[in-house]
Design a protein around this motif. Structure first.
Motif, PDB file in Angstrom:
ATOM      1  N   PHE A   1       0.835  -1.196   0.000  1.00  0.00           N
ATOM      2  CA  PHE A   1       0.000   0.000   0.000  1.00  0.00           C
ATOM      3  C   PHE A   1       0.871   1.248   0.000  1.00  0.00           C
ATOM      4  O   PHE A   1       1.946   1.282   0.610  1.00  0.00           O
ATOM      5  N   SER A   2       0.374   2.238  -0.693  1.00  0.00           N
ATOM      6  CA  SER A   2       1.096   3.507  -0.731  1.00  0.00           C
ATOM      7  C   SER A   2       0.878   4.269   0.572  1.00  0.00           C
ATOM      8  O   SER A   2       0.115   3.854   1.452  1.00  0.00           O
ATOM      9  N   VAL A   3       1.532   5.399   0.639  1.00  0.00           N
ATOM     10  CA  VAL A   3       1.437   6.200   1.847  1.00  0.00           C
ATOM     11  C   VAL A   3       0.028   6.748   2.041  1.00  0.00           C
ATOM     12  O   VAL A   3      -0.364   7.107   3.161  1.00  0.00           O
ATOM     13  N   ASP A   4      -0.753   6.810   0.977  1.00  0.00           N
ATOM     14  CA  ASP A   4      -2.114   7.323   1.109  1.00  0.00           C
ATOM     15  C   ASP A   4      -2.989   6.396   1.936  1.00  0.00           C
ATOM     16  O   ASP A   4      -3.997   6.828   2.505  1.00  0.00           O
ATOM     17  N   PHE A   5      -2.639   5.107   1.995  1.00  0.00           N
ATOM     18  CA  PHE A   5      -3.436   4.140   2.762  1.00  0.00           C
ATOM     19  C   PHE A   5      -2.860   3.871   4.161  1.00  0.00           C
ATOM     20  O   PHE A   5      -3.619   3.707   5.109  1.00  0.00           O
ATOM     21  N   LYS A   6      -1.560   3.792   4.254  1.00  0.00           N
ATOM     22  CA  LYS A   6      -0.956   3.445   5.549  1.00  0.00           C
ATOM     23  C   LYS A   6      -0.414   4.652   6.305  1.00  0.00           C
ATOM     24  O   LYS A   6       0.031   4.523   7.457  1.00  0.00           O
ATOM     25  N   GLY A   7      -0.442   5.831   5.675  1.00  0.00           N
ATOM     26  CA  GLY A   7       0.055   7.031   6.343  1.00  0.00           C
ATOM     27  C   GLY A   7       1.573   7.114   6.283  1.00  0.00           C
ATOM     28  O   GLY A   7       2.266   6.114   6.080  1.00  0.00           O
TER      29      GLY A   7
ATOM     30  N   GLN B   1       2.845  -1.102  -6.200  1.00  0.00           N
ATOM     31  CA  GLN B   1       2.279  -0.258  -5.143  1.00  0.00           C
ATOM     32  C   GLN B   1       0.811   0.013  -5.409  1.00  0.00           C
ATOM     33  O   GLN B   1       0.411   0.338  -6.527  1.00  0.00           O
ATOM     34  N   VAL B   2       0.013  -0.122  -4.362  1.00  0.00           N
ATOM     35  CA  VAL B   2      -1.425   0.112  -4.448  1.00  0.00           C
ATOM     36  C   VAL B   2      -1.701   1.532  -3.971  1.00  0.00           C
ATOM     37  O   VAL B   2      -1.471   1.879  -2.811  1.00  0.00           O
ATOM     38  N   SER B   3      -2.218   2.351  -4.886  1.00  0.00           N
ATOM     39  CA  SER B   3      -2.502   3.751  -4.600  1.00  0.00           C
ATOM     40  C   SER B   3      -3.985   4.023  -4.847  1.00  0.00           C
ATOM     41  O   SER B   3      -4.707   3.162  -5.359  1.00  0.00           O
ATOM     42  N   PRO B   4      -4.488   5.190  -4.512  1.00  0.00           N
ATOM     43  CA  PRO B   4      -5.885   5.513  -4.842  1.00  0.00           C
ATOM     44  C   PRO B   4      -6.170   5.413  -6.338  1.00  0.00           C
ATOM     45  O   PRO B   4      -7.281   5.043  -6.735  1.00  0.00           O
ATOM     46  N   ALA B   5      -5.193   5.714  -7.181  1.00  0.00           N
ATOM     47  CA  ALA B   5      -5.391   5.552  -8.625  1.00  0.00           C
ATOM     48  C   ALA B   5      -5.600   4.090  -8.995  1.00  0.00           C
ATOM     49  O   ALA B   5      -6.356   3.780  -9.919  1.00  0.00           O
ATOM     50  N   SER B   6      -4.959   3.193  -8.265  1.00  0.00           N
ATOM     51  CA  SER B   6      -5.150   1.768  -8.524  1.00  0.00           C
ATOM     52  C   SER B   6      -6.579   1.338  -8.205  1.00  0.00           C
ATOM     53  O   SER B   6      -7.167   0.537  -8.935  1.00  0.00           O
ATOM     54  N   VAL B   7      -7.134   1.877  -7.141  1.00  0.00           N
ATOM     55  CA  VAL B   7      -8.516   1.550  -6.779  1.00  0.00           C
ATOM     56  C   VAL B   7      -9.479   2.069  -7.844  1.00  0.00           C
ATOM     57  O   VAL B   7     -10.436   1.388  -8.245  1.00  0.00           O
ATOM     58  N   ILE B   8      -9.238   3.278  -8.325  1.00  0.00           N
ATOM     59  CA  ILE B   8     -10.088   3.830  -9.387  1.00  0.00           C
ATOM     60  C   ILE B   8     -10.000   2.968 -10.645  1.00  0.00           C
ATOM     61  O   ILE B   8     -11.012   2.672 -11.289  1.00  0.00           O
TER      62      ILE B   8
ATOM     63  N   GLY C   1       4.219   7.451 -10.993  1.00  0.00           N
ATOM     64  CA  GLY C   1       3.258   8.467 -10.591  1.00  0.00           C
ATOM     65  C   GLY C   1       1.856   7.916 -10.662  1.00  0.00           C
ATOM     66  O   GLY C   1       1.637   6.721 -10.864  1.00  0.00           O
ATOM     67  N   GLU C   2       0.886   8.792 -10.476  1.00  0.00           N
ATOM     68  CA  GLU C   2      -0.508   8.389 -10.485  1.00  0.00           C
ATOM     69  C   GLU C   2      -0.920   7.821 -11.847  1.00  0.00           C
ATOM     70  O   GLU C   2      -1.707   6.885 -11.931  1.00  0.00           O
ATOM     71  N   LEU C   3      -0.386   8.408 -12.914  1.00  0.00           N
ATOM     72  CA  LEU C   3      -0.742   7.943 -14.254  1.00  0.00           C
ATOM     73  C   LEU C   3      -0.269   6.514 -14.487  1.00  0.00           C
ATOM     74  O   LEU C   3      -0.976   5.698 -15.088  1.00  0.00           O
ATOM     75  N   LYS C   4       0.917   6.211 -14.003  1.00  0.00           N
ATOM     76  CA  LYS C   4       1.435   4.854 -14.148  1.00  0.00           C
ATOM     77  C   LYS C   4       0.616   3.864 -13.329  1.00  0.00           C
ATOM     78  O   LYS C   4       0.326   2.752 -13.788  1.00  0.00           O
TER      79      LYS C   4
END
Length: 432
Positions: free
Chosen positions: A49-55, A194-201, A276-279
């Protein structure tokens, strides 16, 4: 392209058919192996998980001529931890390359220590280092909202498919969706993406894409199976396989057209712009689209056929189709046997066999020869023919009186005419 269109036309008309539904055991085995590997990878490695999920804390500063190992050592030595994630990115708005460092949650003292170490090591001023602290609560809110959106999405899909088609089609579509979700998550765990908010979208996006392709196939299946029980032409599985072949080229074309821009973003864009988010968005789309294309062809329709073939009316239909097919094969074998038995009769030109009378059925099937055999005609009969041509009447059969009176000798007793008699003009009478 013309060849591809020709293949598509043959698939639609049924001239060429690929057996998908009949090989469901093969597809189930392949999917089972992939799902097992995905589950093991998820249990053993887990998700990154990226920092957006785990802080945690995020630092961004100009890359300059520094290397990734130097950045990691500097952050670790300043108290940022050994698990820091260092990535080189290129902002979309322009500018030079930057380093992005993600650490676990740090205290204010630790954040200042890491910032000072970066400034001293790479000669970057403090105001040129962007520091962002993200709490774990914000990541948990994202996860909760994503789960709620996924559940609502699945409920709406089940209701729609049950109304528009039937509940068994909805079950088959959900099984294909679960198949795609598990495989995509397993690929992330196995490759340590890495799992980021973009991955969820992106994950929610590929669910819609997979369902779209599945609904197109199911609509053709419904069209092909309408009124199927009133005939004995094909089973439900055979009709569903025909529908799958009729939409196969369309599914492949749609997948290729959708994957080309995603692959460009993933491989070309990531090479120039970095991580990045696009990737992250392109990565989940690429993996999910491949899995969705496979599941819509090899999983959804075979599962639907298995569910429908369990119904009593379709079991009875399968028995009728099998009985009709076995009757057709028996008729073909009988015809082949009759043709094999009739070959000597045709070769003998309708003559009786040596053992006795000819079989009336075979005699009726064999062509009758009405012309005399050339090999049975003797030289004497040929002479009679010459006599008839010279204007002399000839009796119709042996033993009948000729025009000069008296019995006509048989074919073997008739004297041979000389060549001079054959050449005598027909207008002169013969002297007695």
């Amino acid at each position: 392209m013309a060849a591809l269109g020709s293949i598509g036309g043959k698939l639609y008309r049924g001239e060429v058919s690929v057996e998908f539904v009949g090989r469901q055991r093969l597809w189930y085995t392949i999917s089972g192996v992939i799902l097992a590997v995905s589950a093991v990878a998820l249990i053993v490695f887990g998700l990154n998980f990226s920092v957006d999920f785990k802080g945690g804390s995020v630092y961004q500063f100009a890359a300059g001529s520094s290397t990734i190992s130097q950045v990691r050592q500097t952050v670790s030595g300043a108290g940022g931890g050994d698990d820091a994630i260092v990535q080189k990115i290129t902002p979309l708005g322009g500018g030079g390359a930057k380093w992005q460092v993600q650490t676990h949650p740090l205290t204010v003292k630790q954040q200042n220590s890491v910032q000072n170490a970066i400034s001293q090591k790479f000669g970057v001023r403090d105001n040129e280092i962007a520091v962002t602290a993200i709490g774990a609560s914000w990541g948990s809110q994202i996860s909760q909202k994503a789960a709620e959106a996924l559940i609502a999405f699945l409920i709406v899909i089940v209701i729609y498919l049950s109304i528009a088609f039937e509940w068994k089609m909805a079950v088959a579509a959900l099984i294909a969706l679960a198949h795609d979700i598990v495989i995509t998550i397993g690929v992330y765990a196995l490759a340590h993406f890495q799992v980021s908010p973009a991955s969820v979208i992106g994950l929610l996006t590929i669910l819609g894409y997979s369902l779209y392709d599945t609904v197109v196939v199911f609509d053709k299946v419904r069209e092909n199976t309408a009124g199927l029980l009133a005939s004995s032409r094909s089973t439900y599985s055979q009709a569903a396989n025909q529908a799958l072949n009729q939409t196969l080229v369309r599914s492949i074309n749609t997948s290729i057209i959708a994957l080309l821009p995603v692959a460009s973003i993933l491989f070309v864009g990531a090479g120039f712009l970095g991580a990045g988010e696009l990737k992250d968005l392109a990565l989940v789309l690429f993996v999910g689209m491949l899995s969705g294309t496979y599941s819509s062809i090899c999983i959804a329709t075979p599962v639907l056929a298995d569910l429908k073939e369990r119904e009593p009316q379709y079991k009875a239909l399968a028995k009728r189709v099998q009985l009709r097919a076995s009757g057709g094969r028996a008729a073909q074998r009988a015809a082949a046997k009759a043709a094999t038995a009739g070959k000597p009769v045709a070769a003998g030109r309708g003559r009786k066999p040596a053992g006795g009378a000819q079989d009336p059925d075979l005699a009726a099937a064999a062509p009758q020869d009405t012309e005399p055999d050339v090999t049975d005609q003797t030289a004497d009969e040929a002479a009679d023919t010459d006599g008839a041509a010279s204007g002399e009447p000839v009796a119709a059969a042996a033993g009948q009186p000729s025009a000069r009176g008296g019995p006509r000798p048989g074919p073997r007793q008739q004297p041979r005419r000389t060549s001079a008699a054959k050449r005598r003009p027909s207008g002169k009478k013969r002297r007695r």
